[in-house]
Design a protein around this motif. Sequence first.
Motif, short mmCIF file in Angstrom:
data_model
loop_
_atom_site.label_atom_id
_atom_site.label_comp_id
_atom_site.label_asym_id
_atom_site.label_seq_id
_atom_site.Cartn_x
_atom_site.Cartn_y
_atom_site.Cartn_z
N LYS A 8 0.81 -1.21 0.00
CA LYS A 8 0.00 0.00 0.00
C LYS A 8 0.85 1.28 0.00
O LYS A 8 0.67 2.14 -0.85
CB LYS A 8 -0.97 -0.03 1.19
CG LYS A 8 -2.09 0.98 1.10
CD LYS A 8 -3.10 0.58 0.03
CE LYS A 8 -4.11 1.70 -0.21
NZ LYS A 8 -4.51 1.83 -1.58
N PRO A 9 1.83 1.38 0.96
CA PRO A 9 2.67 2.60 0.94
C PRO A 9 3.38 2.81 -0.40
O PRO A 9 3.51 3.94 -0.87
CB PRO A 9 3.69 2.35 2.05
CG PRO A 9 3.06 1.36 2.94
CD PRO A 9 2.17 0.53 2.10
N GLU A 11 2.33 1.91 -3.41
CA GLU A 11 1.36 2.40 -4.39
C GLU A 11 1.06 3.89 -4.18
O GLU A 11 1.02 4.66 -5.14
CB GLU A 11 0.06 1.59 -4.29
CG GLU A 11 0.16 0.23 -4.97
CD GLU A 11 -1.00 -0.68 -4.59
OE1 GLU A 11 -2.03 -0.17 -4.10
OE2 GLU A 11 -0.86 -1.90 -4.79
N THR A 12 0.87 4.27 -2.89
CA THR A 12 0.57 5.68 -2.62
C THR A 12 1.77 6.54 -2.98
O THR A 12 1.62 7.65 -3.49
CB THR A 12 0.20 5.92 -1.14
OG1 THR A 12 1.23 5.36 -0.33
CG2 THR A 12 -1.14 5.29 -0.79
N ASP A 15 1.73 7.00 -6.72
CA ASP A 15 0.69 7.96 -7.09
C ASP A 15 1.15 9.39 -6.79
O ASP A 15 0.95 10.30 -7.60
CB ASP A 15 -0.60 7.67 -6.32
CG ASP A 15 -1.28 6.41 -6.86
OD1 ASP A 15 -0.90 5.99 -7.97
OD2 ASP A 15 -2.14 5.85 -6.17
N LYS A 16 1.77 9.54 -5.62
CA LYS A 16 2.24 10.86 -5.21
C LYS A 16 3.30 11.37 -6.18
O LYS A 16 3.29 12.52 -6.62
CB LYS A 16 2.83 10.76 -3.80
CG LYS A 16 2.88 12.08 -3.05
CD LYS A 16 3.36 11.85 -1.64
CE LYS A 16 3.64 13.18 -0.96
NZ LYS A 16 4.31 13.01 0.33
#
Length: 339
Positions: A8-9, A11-12, A15-16
């Motif tokens: 999850k981290p 992927e974020t 995206d960031k």
Amino acid sequence: YVPPQVRKPQETLDDKKREELGRLKKMVNGLINRLSEPNLSSISGQMEDLYMANSRKDMNETLTDILMNACVTAVAMPARLMMEHVLLVSILHHNVGIEVGAHFLEAVVKKFDEICKSDAEGKECENLLALIAHLYNFHVVHSLLIFDILKKLVSIFTEKEIELILFLLKNVGFSLRKDDALALKELITEAQRKANTAEKKLRDQTRVRFMLETMLALRNNDMRKIPGYDPEPVEKLRKLQRTLVRSSGKETQLRVSLESLLSADQVGRWWIVGSSWSGAPMINDTNNKTQQKLRIGKVSSKIMELARKQRMNTDIRRSIFCVLMTSEDFLDAFEKLLK
């Protein structure tokens, strides 16, 4: 295997990063769209600020992509617009760092090589060649690369190549003559030999005769014989460049050959500090882990003894210690540490 809580981290983060790059691209695009001679000073200043605020890699890639999309089109680009785009690269190359010009140059040369081989019908080849010619005009790259490209075109010698030779000579011929008259003379001799041995259909073409006449006019320094030759726009922009560049142009010229640029991924970019490596190509070289001994020149045994006392127990530590101890001043130390 990546556990879910780590996934999850990541992927974020992606995206960031994507969002950040998108925002950067918009800002650079906005500046490039407004680019013109009167506001070149303010736009180059804003670009420098962006270079300070973002990573060099992101900025170089974004700028190169946007400029390539703007300049490499299937129709011929207006010469003036092309010059202004390249002048911006030149100012950033001198004021921010040579990796800006080096990154752009490498992308342009690789694309030029690829399109020349692909027999594309559009004007992409001419546009890319104009970019390279103006990078030379504005002191980003040395004449060595231009001569390499001309030699390659003369060695192939088909209609398309003759067109490109004429285009390049019209843009930078007299500058080449000033820089290296002997190399230009050799190139002209080679082109004449090629024209004489070419098949009759090609030899009788007016374009070939026109190319040889242009070359002779260059050799004799006769500007009137070249139709449409006008050095005024380039000279005007060079003057503007001198007012905007903080360092002189000669030391930052990239003296790099065509072959080196095309094989940069295999053998490193020796023309950018920190981007080269010694010895054989590194691709597929996983077994060779031997560390290379550092050459630190002749250092007295007294200094080596001091290094041992200070527990400098690796080659790198010893060489840095010796450089610091034996340098005349901070500039000398800086140069030696870079080497």
